[in-house]
Design a protein around this motif. Structure first.
Motif, short mmCIF file in Angstrom:
data_model
loop_
_atom_site.label_atom_id
_atom_site.label_comp_id
_atom_site.label_asym_id
_atom_site.label_seq_id
_atom_site.Cartn_x
_atom_site.Cartn_y
_atom_site.Cartn_z
N GLU A 84 0.82 -1.22 0.00
CA GLU A 84 0.00 0.00 0.00
C GLU A 84 0.86 1.27 0.00
O GLU A 84 0.34 2.36 -0.18
N LEU A 85 2.16 1.11 0.19
CA LEU A 85 3.07 2.26 0.18
C LEU A 85 3.75 2.42 -1.18
O LEU A 85 4.62 3.27 -1.34
N LYS A 86 3.35 1.61 -2.16
CA LYS A 86 3.95 1.72 -3.50
C LYS A 86 3.72 3.12 -4.04
O LYS A 86 2.65 3.69 -3.89
N GLY A 87 4.77 3.68 -4.63
CA GLY A 87 4.72 5.07 -5.07
C GLY A 87 5.47 5.97 -4.10
O GLY A 87 5.68 7.15 -4.37
N LYS A 88 5.92 5.41 -2.99
CA LYS A 88 6.69 6.16 -1.99
C LYS A 88 8.01 5.44 -1.72
O LYS A 88 8.08 4.21 -1.79
N LYS A 89 9.05 6.21 -1.43
CA LYS A 89 10.33 5.62 -1.03
C LYS A 89 10.19 5.07 0.39
O LYS A 89 9.55 5.70 1.24
N VAL A 90 10.80 3.90 0.62
CA VAL A 90 10.66 3.24 1.93
C VAL A 90 12.02 2.72 2.41
O VAL A 90 12.77 2.13 1.63
N MET A 91 12.32 2.96 3.68
CA MET A 91 13.47 2.33 4.34
C MET A 91 12.91 1.34 5.36
O MET A 91 12.16 1.73 6.26
N ILE A 92 13.26 0.06 5.20
CA ILE A 92 12.80 -0.97 6.13
C ILE A 92 13.98 -1.36 7.01
O ILE A 92 14.97 -1.91 6.53
N ASN A 93 13.86 -1.05 8.30
CA ASN A 93 14.94 -1.29 9.26
C ASN A 93 14.55 -2.40 10.23
O ASN A 93 13.51 -2.31 10.89
N PHE A 94 15.37 -3.44 10.31
CA PHE A 94 15.14 -4.54 11.24
C PHE A 94 16.00 -4.33 12.49
O PHE A 94 17.20 -4.10 12.37
N TRP A 95 15.37 -4.42 13.66
CA TRP A 95 16.07 -4.09 14.91
C TRP A 95 15.49 -4.86 16.09
O TRP A 95 14.46 -5.53 15.97
N ALA A 96 16.14 -4.74 17.26
CA ALA A 96 15.64 -5.32 18.50
C ALA A 96 16.18 -4.50 19.68
O ALA A 96 17.21 -3.82 19.55
N THR A 97 15.51 -4.56 20.81
CA THR A 97 15.94 -3.77 21.97
C THR A 97 17.24 -4.31 22.57
O THR A 97 17.96 -3.57 23.25
N TRP A 98 17.57 -5.58 22.32
CA TRP A 98 18.79 -6.17 22.88
C TRP A 98 20.02 -5.91 22.01
O TRP A 98 21.12 -6.36 22.33
N CYS A 99 19.85 -5.15 20.94
CA CYS A 99 20.91 -4.91 19.95
C CYS A 99 21.52 -3.51 20.16
O CYS A 99 20.89 -2.52 19.80
N PRO A 100 22.72 -3.40 20.75
CA PRO A 100 23.31 -2.08 21.01
C PRO A 100 23.46 -1.19 19.76
O PRO A 100 23.11 -0.01 19.81
N PRO A 101 23.96 -1.71 18.62
CA PRO A 101 24.07 -0.84 17.44
C PRO A 101 22.73 -0.34 16.93
O PRO A 101 22.65 0.73 16.32
N CYS A 102 21.66 -1.12 17.16
CA CYS A 102 20.32 -0.66 16.78
C CYS A 102 19.97 0.61 17.55
O CYS A 102 19.43 1.58 17.00
N LYS A 103 20.31 0.61 18.83
CA LYS A 103 20.01 1.77 19.68
C LYS A 103 20.86 2.97 19.29
O LYS A 103 20.43 4.11 19.43
N VAL A 104 22.06 2.70 18.78
CA VAL A 104 22.95 3.80 18.34
C VAL A 104 22.34 4.54 17.16
O VAL A 104 22.39 5.77 17.09
#
Length: 201
Positions: A84-104
């Motif tokens: 449903e977001l086709k026509g728009k640029k999208v960044m899909i980011n995979f993360w978790a709360t236990w992941c220090p670089p994700c929090k950075v």
């Protein structure tokens, strides 16, 4: 009597051989362990994620692949469907709360979202199936005040579809619904996000 002595002697030799074999293998393991690569999980932005990846692990989706569709519930209880977001640029980011670089990288993502949210949809997909409890995610987002959409991947199906074997991992989807840039494994900077935004069509 002779048979008992022979049997005892045989058992003694057998036990000795087993002990010798185990000690020898242990020494080999100790020597090889010194040669293992050391991984930096300090949270520095130049590191490439937090998870070690098996040599035979899938390499992820490639540039030119159509982004697999998904529909996930957000932390706010809404549902977001990628198609449903086709026509728009999208960044899909995979993360978790236990992941220090994700929090950075998350403050950088928030800064980017505040400035360019009208141009690029930032979708932060939490690997909820790896979290000890959902409340960890809720508390983290509430404390930090992040406003970009947080999607919950309870069954890790979307993580699997995108082969996000290390976290964080980000994919860059163009307006045509196709992956237009190589995925980024590891934390992103604000400037890198701008560069990716400008490269997407």
């Amino acid at each position: 009597m002779l048979k008992q002595i022979s049997a005892g002697l045989f058992l003694l030799i057998l036990v000795g051989f087993i002990v010798y074999s185990e000690v020898g293998q242990g020494t080999e393991k100790d020597n090889s362990s010194e040669e293992l690569t050391k991984y930096d999980v300090s949270g520095k932005t130049d590191q490439e994620g937090t998870a070690m990846t098996a040599p035979n692990a899938p390499k992820g989706l490639e540039v030119g692949d159509e982004a697999p569709d998904f529909e996930l519930e957000t932390l706010d209880g809404d549902k977001i469907k990628l198609s449903e977001l086709k026509g728009k640029k999208v960044m899909i980011n995979f993360w978790a709360t236990w992941c220090p670089p994700c929090k950075v990288e998350m403050p950088e993502m928030e800064r980017f979202h505040e400035k360019y949210g009208d141009e690029v949809e930032v979708l932060a997909i939490n690997a909820t199936g790896t979290e000890s409890k959902l409340r960890n995610v809720e508390e983290f987002i509430e404390e930090e005040g992040y406003t970009f959409p947080i999607l919950l991947d309870q069954e890790l199906e979307t993580n699997d579809d995108y082969q996000a074997v290390s976290l964080p991992t980000t994919y860059f989807i163009g307006t045509d619904g196709v992956i237009q840039q190589p995925r980024k494994v590891g934390p992103m900077t604000y400037d890198f996000m701008i560069e990716m935004k400008d490269s997407l069509k």
